[in-house]
Write a protein that holds these residues in place. Structure first.
Motif, PDB file in Angstrom:
ATOM      1  N   LEU A 218       0.839  -1.206   0.000  1.00  0.00           N
ATOM      2  CA  LEU A 218       0.000   0.000   0.000  1.00  0.00           C
ATOM      3  C   LEU A 218       0.872   1.252   0.000  1.00  0.00           C
ATOM      4  O   LEU A 218       0.632   2.194  -0.766  1.00  0.00           O
ATOM      5  CB  LEU A 218      -0.906   0.011   1.236  1.00  0.00           C
ATOM      6  CG  LEU A 218      -2.139  -0.870   1.179  1.00  0.00           C
ATOM      7  CD1 LEU A 218      -2.790  -0.956   2.549  1.00  0.00           C
ATOM      8  CD2 LEU A 218      -3.136  -0.324   0.157  1.00  0.00           C
ATOM      9  N   LYS A 222       1.140   4.042  -3.333  1.00  0.00           N
ATOM     10  CA  LYS A 222       0.725   5.436  -3.135  1.00  0.00           C
ATOM     11  C   LYS A 222       1.813   6.410  -3.585  1.00  0.00           C
ATOM     12  O   LYS A 222       1.529   7.576  -3.851  1.00  0.00           O
ATOM     13  CB  LYS A 222       0.414   5.688  -1.649  1.00  0.00           C
ATOM     14  CG  LYS A 222      -0.897   5.059  -1.187  1.00  0.00           C
ATOM     15  CD  LYS A 222      -1.108   5.273   0.307  1.00  0.00           C
ATOM     16  CE  LYS A 222      -2.261   4.423   0.806  1.00  0.00           C
ATOM     17  NZ  LYS A 222      -2.416   4.479   2.262  1.00  0.00           N
ATOM     18  N   LYS A 238      -6.241  -1.097  -7.322  1.00  0.00           N
ATOM     19  CA  LYS A 238      -7.065  -0.884  -6.128  1.00  0.00           C
ATOM     20  C   LYS A 238      -7.935  -2.098  -5.812  1.00  0.00           C
ATOM     21  O   LYS A 238      -8.067  -2.489  -4.658  1.00  0.00           O
ATOM     22  CB  LYS A 238      -7.956   0.346  -6.327  1.00  0.00           C
ATOM     23  CG  LYS A 238      -7.177   1.634  -6.312  1.00  0.00           C
ATOM     24  CD  LYS A 238      -7.951   2.764  -6.949  1.00  0.00           C
ATOM     25  CE  LYS A 238      -9.009   3.323  -6.035  1.00  0.00           C
ATOM     26  NZ  LYS A 238      -9.568   4.576  -6.598  1.00  0.00           N
ATOM     27  N   HIS A 239      -8.527  -2.669  -6.845  1.00  0.00           N
ATOM     28  CA  HIS A 239      -9.423  -3.798  -6.603  1.00  0.00           C
ATOM     29  C   HIS A 239      -8.650  -4.997  -6.072  1.00  0.00           C
ATOM     30  O   HIS A 239      -9.131  -5.737  -5.212  1.00  0.00           O
ATOM     31  CB  HIS A 239     -10.175  -4.152  -7.879  1.00  0.00           C
ATOM     32  CG  HIS A 239     -11.283  -3.180  -8.155  1.00  0.00           C
ATOM     33  ND1 HIS A 239     -12.271  -3.414  -9.068  1.00  0.00           N
ATOM     34  CD2 HIS A 239     -11.555  -1.965  -7.622  1.00  0.00           C
ATOM     35  CE1 HIS A 239     -13.113  -2.377  -9.082  1.00  0.00           C
ATOM     36  NE2 HIS A 239     -12.689  -1.488  -8.221  1.00  0.00           N
ATOM     37  N   ALA A 242      -7.967  -4.285  -2.467  1.00  0.00           N
ATOM     38  CA  ALA A 242      -9.182  -4.424  -1.648  1.00  0.00           C
ATOM     39  C   ALA A 242      -9.421  -5.904  -1.335  1.00  0.00           C
ATOM     40  O   ALA A 242      -9.766  -6.266  -0.211  1.00  0.00           O
ATOM     41  CB  ALA A 242     -10.380  -3.828  -2.378  1.00  0.00           C
TER      42      ALA A 242
ATOM     43  N   ARG B 353     -15.295  -2.426  -3.884  1.00  0.00           N
ATOM     44  CA  ARG B 353     -13.825  -2.489  -3.883  1.00  0.00           C
ATOM     45  C   ARG B 353     -13.237  -1.076  -3.974  1.00  0.00           C
ATOM     46  O   ARG B 353     -12.211  -0.789  -3.365  1.00  0.00           O
ATOM     47  CB  ARG B 353     -13.316  -3.349  -5.039  1.00  0.00           C
ATOM     48  CG  ARG B 353     -13.558  -4.816  -4.826  1.00  0.00           C
ATOM     49  CD  ARG B 353     -12.850  -5.678  -5.874  1.00  0.00           C
ATOM     50  NE  ARG B 353     -13.170  -7.076  -5.642  1.00  0.00           N
ATOM     51  CZ  ARG B 353     -14.153  -7.725  -6.248  1.00  0.00           C
ATOM     52  NH1 ARG B 353     -14.891  -7.125  -7.156  1.00  0.00           N
ATOM     53  NH2 ARG B 353     -14.384  -8.985  -5.954  1.00  0.00           N
ATOM     54  N   ASN B 354     -13.893  -0.212  -4.724  1.00  0.00           N
ATOM     55  CA  ASN B 354     -13.438   1.193  -4.749  1.00  0.00           C
ATOM     56  C   ASN B 354     -13.542   1.810  -3.361  1.00  0.00           C
ATOM     57  O   ASN B 354     -12.630   2.503  -2.911  1.00  0.00           O
ATOM     58  CB  ASN B 354     -14.300   2.028  -5.700  1.00  0.00           C
ATOM     59  CG  ASN B 354     -13.969   1.755  -7.158  1.00  0.00           C
ATOM     60  OD1 ASN B 354     -13.002   1.069  -7.461  1.00  0.00           O
ATOM     61  ND2 ASN B 354     -14.780   2.290  -8.056  1.00  0.00           N
ATOM     62  N   VAL B 356     -13.625   0.332  -0.405  1.00  0.00           N
ATOM     63  CA  VAL B 356     -12.616  -0.229   0.505  1.00  0.00           C
ATOM     64  C   VAL B 356     -11.247   0.379   0.204  1.00  0.00           C
ATOM     65  O   VAL B 356     -10.534   0.821   1.106  1.00  0.00           O
ATOM     66  CB  VAL B 356     -12.559  -1.775   0.374  1.00  0.00           C
ATOM     67  CG1 VAL B 356     -11.307  -2.322   1.047  1.00  0.00           C
ATOM     68  CG2 VAL B 356     -13.807  -2.404   0.987  1.00  0.00           C
ATOM     69  N   SER B 357     -10.896   0.423  -1.075  1.00  0.00           N
ATOM     70  CA  SER B 357      -9.539   0.866  -1.387  1.00  0.00           C
ATOM     71  C   SER B 357      -9.350   2.354  -1.086  1.00  0.00           C
ATOM     72  O   SER B 357      -8.268   2.757  -0.678  1.00  0.00           O
ATOM     73  CB  SER B 357      -9.174   0.544  -2.836  1.00  0.00           C
ATOM     74  OG  SER B 357     -10.093   1.124  -3.718  1.00  0.00           O
ATOM     75  N   GLU B 358     -10.409   3.149  -1.221  1.00  0.00           N
ATOM     76  CA  GLU B 358     -10.246   4.586  -0.959  1.00  0.00           C
ATOM     77  C   GLU B 358     -10.453   4.939   0.510  1.00  0.00           C
ATOM     78  O   GLU B 358      -9.674   5.689   1.086  1.00  0.00           O
ATOM     79  CB  GLU B 358     -11.196   5.396  -1.849  1.00  0.00           C
ATOM     80  CG  GLU B 358     -10.750   5.350  -3.318  1.00  0.00           C
ATOM     81  CD  GLU B 358     -11.757   5.945  -4.288  1.00  0.00           C
ATOM     82  OE1 GLU B 358     -12.615   6.741  -3.860  1.00  0.00           O
ATOM     83  OE2 GLU B 358     -11.688   5.595  -5.489  1.00  0.00           O
ATOM     84  N   VAL B 360     -10.833   2.763   3.273  1.00  0.00           N
ATOM     85  CA  VAL B 360     -10.143   1.958   4.284  1.00  0.00           C
ATOM     86  C   VAL B 360      -8.636   1.977   4.049  1.00  0.00           C
ATOM     87  O   VAL B 360      -7.859   2.161   4.969  1.00  0.00           O
ATOM     88  CB  VAL B 360     -10.648   0.496   4.272  1.00  0.00           C
ATOM     89  CG1 VAL B 360      -9.964  -0.307   5.367  1.00  0.00           C
ATOM     90  CG2 VAL B 360     -12.159   0.444   4.451  1.00  0.00           C
ATOM     91  N   LEU B 361      -8.249   1.806   2.799  1.00  0.00           N
ATOM     92  CA  LEU B 361      -6.813   1.674   2.506  1.00  0.00           C
ATOM     93  C   LEU B 361      -6.165   3.008   2.137  1.00  0.00           C
ATOM     94  O   LEU B 361      -4.949   3.083   2.004  1.00  0.00           O
ATOM     95  CB  LEU B 361      -6.607   0.657   1.370  1.00  0.00           C
ATOM     96  CG  LEU B 361      -7.222  -0.725   1.635  1.00  0.00           C
ATOM     97  CD1 LEU B 361      -6.990  -1.668   0.460  1.00  0.00           C
ATOM     98  CD2 LEU B 361      -6.643  -1.341   2.908  1.00  0.00           C
TER      99      LEU B 361
END
Lengths: 332, 380
Positions: A218, A222, A238-239, A242, B353-354, B356-358, B360-361
């Motif tokens: 991660l 970034k 991103k997917h 996730a 998934r978007n 979560v990734s934005e 949460v991550l």
């Protein structure tokens, strides 16, 4: 029972993590030297923080803690791929010694004066009787080497250990040999039970490995720019992350459940899941780092190797799923 | 539990509705709600114990009340006026009034904020025109939660307002929408000149997107709410089929089932862990993760179940109205087809998934072309 971490467990985590942050920074350089283990770090961990005696009852000088606390330590050791014999000495060998009530040996372990190893292949499954003393982890740094013959635990003071070049350089394996007259009987031991206990706790180490791989990836995506954007802004990346996150979230629940319950179902579930998740997240970490992930200088390969080795250790995910079949009503 | 024992001693359960009303008035409905609104301001994790103590008494109908209980209620609690809370929450909980959700539109699915249903102010009233879709249970509903566009001249997220819609008002027309299962659980709802009093507005004018987020977070937790029992949920019928049909077993199916059994179990354990965390406070974006797993598991399990049964039949294709939302009812074929909706309803798996990734991550969002453009100028 709770699947969350208690305040005491978080304190223990902080103590271990702070020490490792400070002292466990050169694993990559160390693994290519003659002594891949960091025995100074191990001394500090075992004596000052007292991790060596976590699972040993207070009557033998230990902390009398539960596998939940040991699990927290393993998460942190996994996060740093710390080259210390905690798992092999303070979990596996300690569990075997507890089974036979070897008070004197346990007292030496609890104080951090001695380190032990159980000379059973690390690749052995809890569901089969293991044979031979090859692929043994931690014996090269053990003062006390234990073997199991026909369900009886012996100490073998004159044991010799021949290390082999190992996939996991942070926890090398070797072959243990000893003369037949060279052993001291300690008592009867349920070896599959000891290996199963180890498997339950190993899931916490695998969680730590997976968490490091996810967090490091991660951080990388970034800051890595391609096409004038951080690569972590692309949906294809991103997917994937996730999904990895969701796998790790579930690995955390499985690890906590295993160290809390220690039941055959909880253990097999945690190993079947966490062993594969650690490998999968480590593999994806290499991929998502792109070129740098394939280099020796980037530490991600240490985690990949640790993950792949522990996937096989104490039963493969397939062994654990096979064991589940009869436990959950899915036998053929 | 003493309070429940006392309550049960004083309230015989002869009349279902009277019993539920009394339970609400005693603050034993949703115990984390405030006093006077069916709760006692207790911690959320006591609910399970209370529900346990009420076993064997008249129960709610979750299949019909799910949207009211899971989505409308938390939103009304968070954004409603005192009057709105007093008016709506009691009959919502007892099931006297059923709720549905008027969010999605033919032109606004994943991109909900681009929705086009208009609400125009007219004195103390709003006049609503538009079309909504995927509305489960609209044919039973007395009320709906509605998001409508009140300002087309600002960027899409800023021009929305949240309302309670009177489903009995003139101009509300509900038409069944047939699904791939053959039945019509959903509806399309046409709103033509529907007049809603301003007292039916929930939250500030233009603040509808923020209000809707509360609803959607709760929806994902509701949909992703996992079975508490090991081997529960969609796993149940598959394990039954495995036990009852030894002649259908194969090594391939066993391998796949063991893998998915493990995934279902670790997902269940995460649900238990998430609920422990939720015991304090509101559901966060982590709930989106549970919904993702739930959709995948239901789809895989129901697919395996069809294979395991080795039956080429389907129970009934006739076009009929569903009485309630039911993921598990009827036969394996229905479960397989209904589960396809699990990765679409309440946020597609791709959108989740978007999220979560934005959220949460902390990963950066894709470049957005629609962010600062007035809604009326967006290509549609």
């Amino acid at each position: 029972m709770t699947l969350l971490y208690s305040p005491d467990e978080e304190d223990l985590r902080s103590a271990v993590r702070d020490l490792l942050k400070d002292r466990c920074t050169d694993v990559l350089a160390r693994v290519e030297t003659a002594q891949p283990y960091d025995l100074d770090l191990w001394k500090t961990l075992s004596r000052e923080i007292g991790v060596a005696g976590l699972l040993i009852p207070e009557e033998y000088g230990g902390a009398g803690a539960t596998p939940r606390e040991a699990g927290v330590v393993l998460e942190e050791l996994g996060r740093f791929v710390a080259p210390v014999p905690f798992f092999t000495s303070s979990v596996l060998a300690t569990k075997a010694l507890l089974e036979v009530g070897a008070g004197e040996l346990l007292e030496r372990l609890a104080g951090g004066e001695a380190t032990a190893a159980l000379a059973v292949p690390f690749s052995a499954s809890p569901y089969r009787i293991p044979s031979g003393t090859a692929n043994v982890a931690g014996a090269d740094v053990a003062d006390i080497v234990l073997v199991v013959e026909d369900g009886v635990l012996y100490q073998v003071p004159g044991a010799r250990v021949e290390l082999v070049s190992s996939l996991d350089m942070t926890r090398p394996v070797g072959t243990v040999s000893y003369g037949s007259g060279d052993k001291v009987r300690l008592g009867e031991v349920d070896l599959p039970g000891v290996l199963g206990f180890g498997a339950a706790l190993l899931a916490s180490e695998q969680l730590g490995v997976a968490e490091w791989c996810l967090q490091t990836t991660l951080d990388y995506v970034k800051t890595r720019y391609q096409f004038a954007r951080p690569v972590g802004s692309f949906q294809a990346i991103k997917h994937r992350l996730a999904d990895l996150w969701l796998d790790v979230v579930r690995a955390r629940a499985a690890a906590r459940n295993a160290v809390s319950e220690l039941s055959p179902i909880a253990t097999a579930t945690a190993q079947a899941w966490n062993a594969d998740v650690a490998v999968h997240v480590a593999e994806d970490a290499v991929q998502l780092h792109g070129g740098i992930g394939m280099t020796w200088e980037h530490p991600v390969h240490l985690y990949l190797k640790r993950a792949k080795a522990t996937q096989i250790a104490l039963g493969t995910p397939g062994d654990h799923r096979e064991a589940l079949a009869s436990l959950v009503g899915l036998e053929m | 539990m003493d309070v429940v024992d006392d309550f049960l001693r004083d309230h015989p359960a002869d009349d279902r509705l009277e019993f539920l009303r009394a339970r609400f008035d005693a603050g034993l409905a949703w115990v984390h709600f405030p006093e006077g609104l069916g709760g006692r301001g207790w911690s959320r994790d006591l609910q399970q114990e209370v529900d346990e103590a009420f076993k064997g008494t008249p129960q709610l109908d979750f299949g019909v009340q799910a949207i009211g209980l899971g989505m409308a209620a938390p939103t009304i609690l968070a954004f409603g006026t005192e009057e709105q809370k007093r008016r709506f929450l009691r009959p919502l909980w007892t099931g006297e009034e059923i709720w549905c959700q008027l969010f999605s539109e033919p032109g606004a699915g994943s991109d909900l904020a681009t929705l086009a249903t208009r609400a125009v102010r007219d004195g103390d009233e709003w006049v609503v025109d538009g079309q909504k879709v995927w509305t489960s249970g609209a044919h039973h509903a007395r009320w709906a939660i509605l998001v409508a566009r009140t300002d087309p001249d600002v960027p899409k997220h800023r021009g929305l307002t949240y309302f309670v819609c009177d489903m009995h008002a003139p101009g509300v027309e509900v038409r069944p929408l047939r699904q791939i299962t053959g039945e019509a659980e959903f509806n399309e709802v046409f709103l033509t000149g529907v007049r809603l009093g301003d007292d039916l507005r929930l939250g500030q004018v233009g603040d509808g997107w923020r209000v809707a987020q509360t609803t959607l977070m709760n929806e994902r937790v509701a949909i992703g709410g996992n079975p508490v029992r090991r081997g529960g949920g969609m796993m149940g019928p598959v394990l039954d089929a495995w036990r009852e049909h030894p002649e259908h077993r194969s090594h391939d199916l066993q391998q796949r089932l063991l893998k998915i059994w493990v995934e279902a179990e670790v997902t269940r354990l995460s649900g238990v862990r998430l609920r422990e965390q939720l015991a304090v406070g509101q559901p966060g974006p982590e709930g989106s993760g549970m919904k993702l797993s739930f959709a995948k598991l239901n789809q895989e399990l129901s697919g395996i179940e069809v294979e395991l049964n080795r039956d080429l039949g389907y129970d009934d294709w006739s076009f009929r109205r569903s009485e309630s939302v039911d993921f598990f009812g009827r036969g394996p074929g229905y479960r397989y087809l209904r589960a396809k909706g699990n990765s679409i309803e309440g946020g597609t798996s791709e959108i989740l998934r978007n999220i979560v990734s934005e959220r949460v991550l902390g990963l950066p969002s894709e470049p957005r072309v629609d962010k600062d453009v007035p809604w009326k100028d967006l290509p549609r």
